[in-house]
Design an enzyme around this catalytic site. Sequence first.
Site, PDB file in Angstrom:
ATOM      1  N   LYS A 152       0.640  -1.009  -0.059  1.00 23.09           N
ATOM      2  CA  LYS A 152       0.069  -0.146  -0.005  1.00 23.09           C
ATOM      3  C   LYS A 152       0.895   1.142   0.135  1.00 23.09           C
ATOM      4  O   LYS A 152       0.266   2.395  -0.557  1.00 23.09           O
ATOM      5  CB  LYS A 152      -0.874  -0.021   1.033  1.00 23.09           C
ATOM      6  N   ARG A 171      -7.085  -0.539  17.173  1.00 22.98           N
ATOM      7  CA  ARG A 171      -7.688  -0.297  15.664  1.00 22.98           C
ATOM      8  C   ARG A 171      -8.697  -1.364  15.773  1.00 22.98           C
ATOM      9  O   ARG A 171      -9.714  -1.575  16.297  1.00 22.98           O
ATOM     10  CB  ARG A 171      -6.460  -0.121  14.785  1.00 22.98           C
TER      11      ARG A 171
HETATM   12  C1  PLP Z   1      -0.152  -1.356   6.674  1.00 24.25           C
HETATM   13  C2  PLP Z   1      -0.676  -2.683   7.366  1.00 24.25           C
HETATM   14  C3  PLP Z   1       0.452  -3.639   7.588  1.00 24.25           C
HETATM   15  C4  PLP Z   1       1.799  -3.381   7.264  1.00 24.25           C
HETATM   16  O1  PLP Z   1       2.543  -2.373   8.078  1.00 24.25           O
HETATM   17  P1  PLP Z   1       4.191  -2.174   8.129  1.00 24.25           P
HETATM   18  O2  PLP Z   1       4.258  -1.288   9.451  1.00 24.25           O
HETATM   19  O3  PLP Z   1       4.375  -1.133   6.977  1.00 24.25           O
HETATM   20  O4  PLP Z   1       4.876  -3.396   7.988  1.00 24.25           O
HETATM   21  C5  PLP Z   1      -0.013  -4.943   7.994  1.00 24.25           C
HETATM   22  N1  PLP Z   1      -0.981  -5.113   8.411  1.00 24.25           N
HETATM   23  C6  PLP Z   1      -2.172  -4.208   8.294  1.00 24.25           C
HETATM   24  C7  PLP Z   1      -3.439  -4.641   8.832  1.00 24.25           C
HETATM   25  C8  PLP Z   1      -1.946  -3.179   7.730  1.00 24.25           C
HETATM   26  O5  PLP Z   1      -2.871  -2.208   7.397  1.00 24.25           O
END
Ligand code: PLP
Length: 354
Positions: free
Chosen positions: A35, A128
């Site tokens: 993302k 969250r």
């Molecule tokens: C963005 C996201 C990740 C990845 O997080 P990083 O810190 O970039 O590794 C993993 N799980 C979820 C649910 C996310 O939204």
Amino acid sequence: MNPKMNIYLDKLKHNTEVLVEQCKKAGIDVAAVTKVFCGIPEVTEAIVAGGVKYIADSRTENLAKVKHLPLEKILLRLPMISRAKETVEFADISLNSELETIVALNIAAEELGKIHKVILMVDLGDLREGIFDAQELSSVIEEIKGLKNIKVCGIGTNLTCYGGIIPNDENLGKLVETAKSFEMALGYPLEIISGGNSSSIYLLEKDGVPKGINHLRLGESIVLGYETAYGERIPNTYDDAFLLVAEVIEIKEKPSIPIGNIGRDAFGNVPEFVDKGMQRRAILAVGKQDIGTHTVIPVDSEIEILGGSSDHLILDVTNCHREYKVGDEITFNLTYGSLLALSTSGYIYKNFVE
Ligand SMILES: *Cc1c(COP(=O)(O)O)cnc(C)c1O
């Protein structure tokens, strides 16, 4: 063409290989989280070449861009019930915490003739997404058993995102325990027990990931070479796989304090200035529309960033050994926020370097 983001595909492949290898030793599969660079297919392909098992993104638009890749795709953000069909179309697996949404996914999956897999999210305290209440968890499981086109393939949690909670033996241990009771209720073993994101990497480095965790969702650690629990660099990875390159459009000697009565700047703030006498100042053709208010770090450490507006970044180059002139390119290292903003900007040319 400027401004541009140089993207070093080999460095990304290398970072991925290092992390995949480290995870493999702990019995963990990696889902590459795409993302932060908006799922750019060339970048995803380089990361896939590094050996990840899944592609994961928060947005269906990004998953659609890599439809051609044969790996299973995971939707990370809880699906919008109004977009259940897209979810099933572009994601093989989605993270879920709402029974209502899972019921809608079941209907969409039936229409599309698919079995959609879900990872149930539990909230272990970061507050969250995720089911928080144990009672709700068991009743959701029972309800899902009756849905013909849904398969619970895993359980997961997300930490260090909202509440800043660091993964440890206790919270991840609780995830493994919950997984066991899920398996009892379902009557089959779960394929995925997903122990978080790049903030779980520090546990890998000290062999501290609780046994049973077999899946991590890694974004920042792959793209920037950082673990995110303590912000440490990951050994043998690159932190410069993405660089911003912007062009000098003005270079002049000017005072360090604006002349006249100070009102509000373009964003409604009243600026403050320190008198440093005359300065050599460079203006770059890139601005808040591209970077937001996030941090970029000049590779030339003698440059100081003074500020900017929507379309301009203003630098103090007084102390630079290099004699900058109009047309020169200035390069910056990125942070998570600036990488996200620059990837999203339609005005930043994406320049792939092999
Ligand atoms: C963005 C996201 C990740 C990845 O997080 P990083 O810190 O970039 O590794 C993993 N799980 C979820 C649910 C996310 O939204």
